[in-house]
Scaffold this motif. Structure first.
Motif, PDB file in Angstrom:
ATOM      1  N   ARG A  43      38.348  54.773  43.190  1.00 13.91           N
ATOM      2  CA  ARG A  43      38.110  55.468  44.027  1.00 13.91           C
ATOM      3  C   ARG A  43      38.416  56.952  43.742  1.00 13.91           C
ATOM      4  NH1 ARG A  43      37.429  53.503  49.669  1.00 13.91           N
ATOM      5  NH2 ARG A  43      39.026  55.420  50.202  1.00 13.91           N
ATOM      6  N   VAL A  44      37.930  57.466  42.571  1.00 11.33           N
ATOM      7  CA  VAL A  44      38.257  58.690  42.126  1.00 11.33           C
ATOM      8  C   VAL A  44      36.401  59.189  41.846  1.00 11.33           C
ATOM      9  CG1 VAL A  44      38.863  59.839  39.767  1.00 11.33           C
ATOM     10  CG2 VAL A  44      40.133  58.063  40.933  1.00 11.33           C
ATOM     11  N   LEU A  45      36.387  60.701  41.961  1.00 11.15           N
ATOM     12  CA  LEU A  45      35.086  61.324  41.916  1.00 11.15           C
ATOM     13  C   LEU A  45      34.649  61.223  40.486  1.00 11.15           C
ATOM     14  CD1 LEU A  45      35.081  64.122  44.809  1.00 11.15           C
ATOM     15  CD2 LEU A  45      34.214  61.609  44.665  1.00 11.15           C
ATOM     16  N   LEU A  46      33.530  61.099  40.148  1.00 15.83           N
ATOM     17  CA  LEU A  46      33.001  61.247  38.765  1.00 15.83           C
ATOM     18  C   LEU A  46      32.242  62.556  38.894  1.00 15.83           C
ATOM     19  CD1 LEU A  46      32.656  60.466  35.607  1.00 15.83           C
ATOM     20  CD2 LEU A  46      30.426  59.077  36.471  1.00 15.83           C
ATOM     21  N   VAL A  47      32.750  63.546  38.063  1.00 15.51           N
ATOM     22  CA  VAL A  47      31.943  64.816  38.140  1.00 15.51           C
ATOM     23  C   VAL A  47      31.520  65.269  36.481  1.00 15.51           C
ATOM     24  CG1 VAL A  47      32.453  67.317  38.550  1.00 15.51           C
ATOM     25  CG2 VAL A  47      33.814  65.867  39.865  1.00 15.51           C
ATOM     26  N   PHE A  48      30.339  65.431  36.684  1.00 15.52           N
ATOM     27  CA  PHE A  48      29.553  65.993  35.315  1.00 15.52           C
ATOM     28  C   PHE A  48      29.476  67.555  35.321  1.00 15.52           C
ATOM     29  CE2 PHE A  48      26.834  61.960  34.150  1.00 15.52           C
ATOM     30  CZ  PHE A  48      28.015  61.253  34.009  1.00 15.52           C
ATOM     31  N   ASP A  49      30.075  68.080  34.503  1.00 12.94           N
ATOM     32  CA  ASP A  49      29.648  69.502  34.345  1.00 12.94           C
ATOM     33  C   ASP A  49      28.628  69.734  33.305  1.00 12.94           C
ATOM     34  OD1 ASP A  49      29.862  71.999  32.996  1.00 12.94           O
ATOM     35  OD2 ASP A  49      32.086  72.264  32.810  1.00 12.94           O
ATOM     36  N   GLU A  50      27.454  69.803  34.085  1.00 14.25           N
ATOM     37  CA  GLU A  50      25.973  69.938  33.217  1.00 14.25           C
ATOM     38  C   GLU A  50      25.821  71.442  32.696  1.00 14.25           C
ATOM     39  OE1 GLU A  50      23.887  67.652  32.447  1.00 14.25           O
ATOM     40  OE2 GLU A  50      24.186  66.092  34.131  1.00 14.25           O
ATOM     41  N   MET A  51      26.740  72.228  32.509  1.00 17.82           N
ATOM     42  CA  MET A  51      26.563  73.633  31.991  1.00 17.82           C
ATOM     43  C   MET A  51      25.631  73.664  30.451  1.00 17.82           C
ATOM     44  SD  MET A  51      27.635  75.463  34.125  1.00 17.82           S
ATOM     45  CE  MET A  51      28.776  75.158  35.671  1.00 17.82           C
ATOM     46  N   TRP A  52      26.052  72.740  29.782  1.00 16.59           N
ATOM     47  CA  TRP A  52      25.424  72.834  28.248  1.00 16.59           C
ATOM     48  C   TRP A  52      24.273  71.287  28.560  1.00 16.59           C
ATOM     49  CZ3 TRP A  52      25.619  76.174  24.624  1.00 16.59           C
ATOM     50  CH2 TRP A  52      26.735  76.733  24.774  1.00 16.59           C
ATOM     51  N   THR A  53      24.565  70.584  29.232  1.00 19.00           N
ATOM     52  CA  THR A  53      23.401  69.462  29.221  1.00 19.00           C
ATOM     53  C   THR A  53      22.281  69.554  30.084  1.00 19.00           C
ATOM     54  OG1 THR A  53      25.033  68.233  30.618  1.00 19.00           O
ATOM     55  CG2 THR A  53      24.995  67.860  28.265  1.00 19.00           C
ATOM     56  N   GLY A  54      22.657  70.087  31.546  1.00 19.56           N
ATOM     57  CA  GLY A  54      21.505  70.174  32.493  1.00 19.56           C
ATOM     58  C   GLY A  54      20.242  70.832  31.995  1.00 19.56           C
ATOM     59  N   PHE A  55      19.294  70.160  32.230  1.00 15.69           N
ATOM     60  CA  PHE A  55      17.721  70.853  31.696  1.00 15.69           C
ATOM     61  C   PHE A  55      17.607  70.715  30.095  1.00 15.69           C
ATOM     62  CE2 PHE A  55      19.491  72.832  35.495  1.00 15.69           C
ATOM     63  CZ  PHE A  55      18.567  72.307  36.531  1.00 15.69           C
TER      64      PHE A  55
END
Length: 174
Positions: free
Chosen positions: A14-26
């Motif tokens: 019950r922990v949030l999974l957060v993606f930092d897409e600063m480099w990977t997004g788009f």
């Protein structure tokens, strides 16, 4: 399977999974790493790439989590009322979709990575390789030919001498 395992573990605990897409997004895909790897995060952050460099960042996520931002969670945005960046984001996303930019970045990155590795193989330079995701590769050196940091510094020095500024990695841009 790393991301799939991480998703399972976060769900179980019950922990949030957060993606930092600063480099990977788009770059990896229009939908970022989530789309590329088929793993959905609970929250995702995207940088100003969404608006082609205009001041905009995006926090997106599951509906029940985002609803917390309506009353329970305080958040602040520097350029929250700035609408030009929203128009830029709409145009940028359309351009990325229409021109299939992530696919083009992957094609060019594969060409760069394979080309480097082919040349080093032909020259017998088994101590260096170009690795990583196609849209963001890195050149590495192993210790079989000397100190990896010194080897990288030597390559940087020689490239600069020939007018090429290089930091060891290639972050492709359309």
């Amino acid at each position: 399977g790393f991301l799939e395992g991480l998703r399972t573990l976060c769900t179980e605990r019950r922990v949030l999974l957060v993606f930092d897409e600063m480099w990977t997004g788009f770059r990896l895909a229009l939908g970022g790493a989530q789309q590329r790897f088929g793993v959905n995060a609970d929250l995702v952050c995207d940088s100003n790439a969404v608006a082609n460099g205009m001041p905009l960042s995006v926090l997106a996520g599951r509906r029940e989590i985002m609803r917390l931002c309506e009353r329970e969670v305080f958040f602040f945005t520097t350029s929250g009322g700035e609408a030009l960046s929203l128009a830029a984001a709409k145009a940028t996303i359309q351009e990325l979709r229409d021109k299939r930019v992530p696919e083009e970045l992957a094609r060019q990155g594969r060409k760069l990575k394979d080309g480097y590795n082919d040349i080093t193989r032909q020259l017998g330079m088994t101590y260096t390789t170009c690795a990583g995701m196609e849209c963001r590769t890195i050149v590495t050196f192993d210790a079989s030919a000397g100190d990896p940091l010194e080897l990288r510094s030597l390559v940087q020095q020689e490239l600069i001498r020939h007018g090429v500024l290089w930091g060891g990695f290639h972050n492709l841009s359309y």
